[in-house]
Design a protein around this motif. Structure first.
Motif, mmCIF file in Angstrom:
data_model
loop_
_atom_site.group_PDB
_atom_site.id
_atom_site.type_symbol
_atom_site.label_atom_id
_atom_site.label_comp_id
_atom_site.label_asym_id
_atom_site.label_seq_id
_atom_site.Cartn_x
_atom_site.Cartn_y
_atom_site.Cartn_z
ATOM 1 N N ASP A 12 0.594 -1.136 -0.037
ATOM 2 C CA ASP A 12 0.091 0.266 0.022
ATOM 3 C C ASP A 12 1.308 1.146 -0.216
ATOM 4 N N GLY A 13 2.496 1.214 -0.081
ATOM 5 C CA GLY A 13 3.241 1.947 -0.351
ATOM 6 C C GLY A 13 3.154 3.081 1.034
ATOM 7 N N ASP A 14 3.014 2.590 2.448
ATOM 8 C CA ASP A 14 2.788 3.531 3.425
ATOM 9 C C ASP A 14 4.042 3.983 4.364
ATOM 10 N N GLY A 15 4.805 3.224 4.272
ATOM 11 C CA GLY A 15 6.340 3.281 4.627
ATOM 12 C C GLY A 15 6.923 1.876 5.323
ATOM 13 N N VAL A 16 5.554 1.542 5.725
ATOM 14 C CA VAL A 16 5.578 -0.222 6.479
ATOM 15 C C VAL A 16 5.981 -1.082 6.021
ATOM 16 N N LEU A 17 6.575 -2.142 5.782
ATOM 17 C CA LEU A 17 6.526 -3.087 5.364
ATOM 18 C C LEU A 17 5.208 -3.980 4.792
ATOM 19 N N THR A 18 4.698 -4.513 3.860
ATOM 20 C CA THR A 18 3.155 -5.647 3.897
ATOM 21 C C THR A 18 3.819 -6.917 5.892
ATOM 22 N N ARG A 19 4.804 -7.182 5.098
ATOM 23 C CA ARG A 19 4.751 -8.063 7.055
ATOM 24 C C ARG A 19 4.825 -7.999 7.737
ATOM 25 N N ASP A 20 5.394 -6.493 7.976
ATOM 26 C CA ASP A 20 5.508 -6.029 9.328
ATOM 27 C C ASP A 20 4.076 -5.264 9.773
ATOM 28 N N GLU A 21 2.968 -5.326 8.963
ATOM 29 C CA GLU A 21 1.644 -5.610 10.030
ATOM 30 C C GLU A 21 0.492 -5.948 10.017
ATOM 31 N N GLU A 22 0.803 -6.637 11.274
ATOM 32 C CA GLU A 22 0.214 -7.556 12.037
ATOM 33 C C GLU A 22 -0.176 -6.998 13.247
ATOM 34 N N ASN A 23 -1.261 -6.250 12.495
ATOM 35 C CA ASN A 23 -2.114 -5.358 14.431
ATOM 36 C C ASN A 23 -2.411 -6.011 15.480
ATOM 37 N N ASP A 24 -2.899 -6.923 15.098
ATOM 38 C CA ASP A 24 -3.933 -8.009 15.770
ATOM 39 C C ASP A 24 -2.750 -9.391 16.240
ATOM 40 N N SER A 25 -2.301 -9.729 15.532
ATOM 41 C CA SER A 25 -1.957 -11.452 15.250
ATOM 42 C C SER A 25 -0.815 -11.023 14.912
ATOM 43 N N GLN A 26 0.038 -11.907 15.326
ATOM 44 C CA GLN A 26 1.750 -11.599 14.831
ATOM 45 C C GLN A 26 1.802 -13.672 14.284
ATOM 46 N N ASP A 27 1.014 -13.373 12.977
ATOM 47 C CA ASP A 27 1.290 -15.455 12.433
ATOM 48 C C ASP A 27 1.441 -15.609 11.602
ATOM 49 N N GLN A 28 2.420 -14.384 11.142
ATOM 50 C CA GLN A 28 2.807 -14.815 9.997
ATOM 51 C C GLN A 28 1.496 -14.074 8.770
ATOM 52 N N ARG A 29 0.749 -13.651 8.791
ATOM 53 C CA ARG A 29 -0.706 -14.019 7.510
ATOM 54 C C ARG A 29 -0.759 -12.334 7.987
ATOM 55 N N PRO A 30 -0.538 -11.366 7.340
ATOM 56 C CA PRO A 30 -1.385 -10.496 7.280
ATOM 57 C C PRO A 30 -2.444 -9.835 6.886
ATOM 58 N N ASN A 31 -3.153 -10.685 5.894
ATOM 59 C CA ASN A 31 -4.390 -10.724 5.911
ATOM 60 C C ASN A 31 -5.487 -10.547 6.548
ATOM 61 N N ASN A 32 -5.293 -11.062 7.724
ATOM 62 C CA ASN A 32 -6.137 -10.873 8.763
ATOM 63 C C ASN A 32 -6.373 -10.071 9.864
ATOM 64 N N ASP A 33 -5.590 -9.499 9.946
ATOM 65 C CA ASP A 33 -4.979 -7.666 10.395
ATOM 66 C C ASP A 33 -5.521 -6.722 9.734
ATOM 67 N N PRO A 43 -3.394 2.864 3.452
ATOM 68 C CA PRO A 43 -2.205 3.152 3.205
ATOM 69 C C PRO A 43 -2.697 4.551 4.318
ATOM 70 N N ALA A 44 -3.551 4.158 5.023
ATOM 71 C CA ALA A 44 -4.462 4.896 6.536
ATOM 72 C C ALA A 44 -3.810 4.838 7.549
ATOM 73 N N VAL A 45 -3.679 2.569 7.380
ATOM 74 C CA VAL A 45 -2.900 2.715 8.435
ATOM 75 C C VAL A 45 -1.713 2.259 8.622
ATOM 76 N N ALA A 46 -0.467 2.938 9.107
ATOM 77 C CA ALA A 46 0.719 2.972 9.593
ATOM 78 C C ALA A 46 1.279 1.603 10.610
ATOM 79 N N THR A 47 0.848 0.905 12.078
ATOM 80 C CA THR A 47 1.855 0.443 12.791
ATOM 81 C C THR A 47 2.169 0.398 12.359
ATOM 82 N N THR A 48 3.515 -0.369 12.642
ATOM 83 C CA THR A 48 4.534 -1.220 12.493
ATOM 84 C C THR A 48 5.141 -2.912 13.932
ATOM 85 N N VAL A 49 4.732 -3.744 13.248
ATOM 86 C CA VAL A 49 5.132 -4.721 14.278
ATOM 87 C C VAL A 49 5.696 -5.346 13.680
ATOM 88 N N SER A 50 6.940 -6.092 14.620
ATOM 89 C CA SER A 50 8.067 -6.068 13.423
ATOM 90 C C SER A 50 8.059 -7.692 13.039
#
Length: 300
Positions: free
Chosen positions: A206-227, A240-247
């Motif tokens: 989404d070009g928000d400066g946060v890597l897709t794999r680091d956008e796991e805000n709800d659960s760190q299960d290697q599946r960003p599509n469910n966050d 792009p409005a959500v740019a929270t980083t969870v490495s």
């Protein structure tokens, strides 16, 4: 389909039919392209059968195994020439049992005639690997040099053609719409942020400066599509409005599919009704030729 028709001046084919010198006989070998294989105590047998009329073609290679012809090298290929015996048989039965080869011949099966000949079997094995990610392997030659093994977009040690997450963002390539209409043309691949890099090759979809794999805000299960922070927009990695980083700390497990293609060509056949320098016996059909392995790349 292997369909061969031979017309010859009569040399009586054992008990196939009686004939007088000078008769013209047509022998039609009409078999499928695929053949099967089985192993005896120490021998390898390739065979194919048909009904109406009941016939079989088989190739016996002594002191050889199926594992040996699947021992491909680092280039994924194997080839060998082996001395073999080629058999053509006809049967009185209208149909043949599936257990005809590599077993004792069932009592209810009657062989009408049989011919054999020593020949050479040329065996070629090619191992193909694929990730079945919705993109043909040939299209994953990103640098266009004809070598699939040196294209590794995410640098995880798996070339793109066997990496079902090409960009290493923990979203499977097939889930990033690489070919929306399935026509094999990747020009219409999904590109969420419009940066000219399709999502399946873009580490920040989404070009928000946060890597897709680091956008796991709800659960760190290697599946960003469910966050999902805003269900009206969708997953955070596409918002792009959500740019929270969870490495991220790991890659997802990958599955690589392997398929062996085995072809056999017989050289120098000479039966009473058939003399041929080269005969394409076909392609081996066997469930053991397809398998898969699971790999989790090292995360860095």
């Amino acid at each position: 389909m292997r369909k061969l028709i031979y017309i010859f001046i009569a040399v009586c084919l054992m008990s196939i039919q009686g004939c007088d010198d000078g008769d013209i006989i047509t022998v039609e070998l009409d078999f499928e392209d695929e053949f099967s294989a089985c192993e005896g105590v120490s021998d390898l047998v390739f065979y194919k059968t048909k009904d109406d009329p009941s016939e079989s073609l088989s190739v016996l290679i002594s002191n050889y195994t199926l594992d040996e012809i699947l021992a491909t090298g680092t280039d994924g290929t194997f080839s060998v020439e082996k001395s073999a015996t080629f058999y053509y048989r006809t049967y009185s039965d209208e149909s043949l049992p599936s257990t005809l080869f590599c077993n004792d011949i069932p009592e209810e099966v009657t062989i009408s005639s049989s011919e054999s000949d020593d020949c050479t079997a040329e065996i070629i094995t090619v191992l193909t690997k694929d990730d079945e990610d919705g993109i043909l392997a040939i299209l994953e030659d990103i640098n266009g040099n004809g070598d699939l093994t040196d294209d590794d977009t995410d640098g995880d040690g798996l070339a793109d053609y066997i990496d079902w997450d090409d960009d290493g963002d923990n979203i499977l390539t097939e889930d990033e719409n690489p070919d929306p209409n399935g026509d094999g043309d990747l020009e219409d691949a999904q590109d969420t942020d419009g940066d000219g890099i399709p999502d399946y090759l873009d580490a920040d979809d989404d070009g928000d400066g946060v890597l897709t794999r680091d956008e796991e805000n709800d659960s760190q299960d290697q599946r960003p599509n469910n966050d999902i922070t805003n269900s009206d927009v969708g997953a955070d990695y596409l918002n792009p409005a959500v740019a929270t980083t969870v490495s991220a700390t790991a890659y997802r497990e990958h599955t690589i599919y392997e398929t062996y293609v085995v072809t056999v060509t017989l050289q120098d056949i000479s039966l009473s009704f058939l003399s041929q320098d080269s005969f394409d016996f076909g392609v081996l059909s066997d469930s053991s030729l397809t398998s898969s392995e699971s790999i989790t790349p090292d995360f860095e």
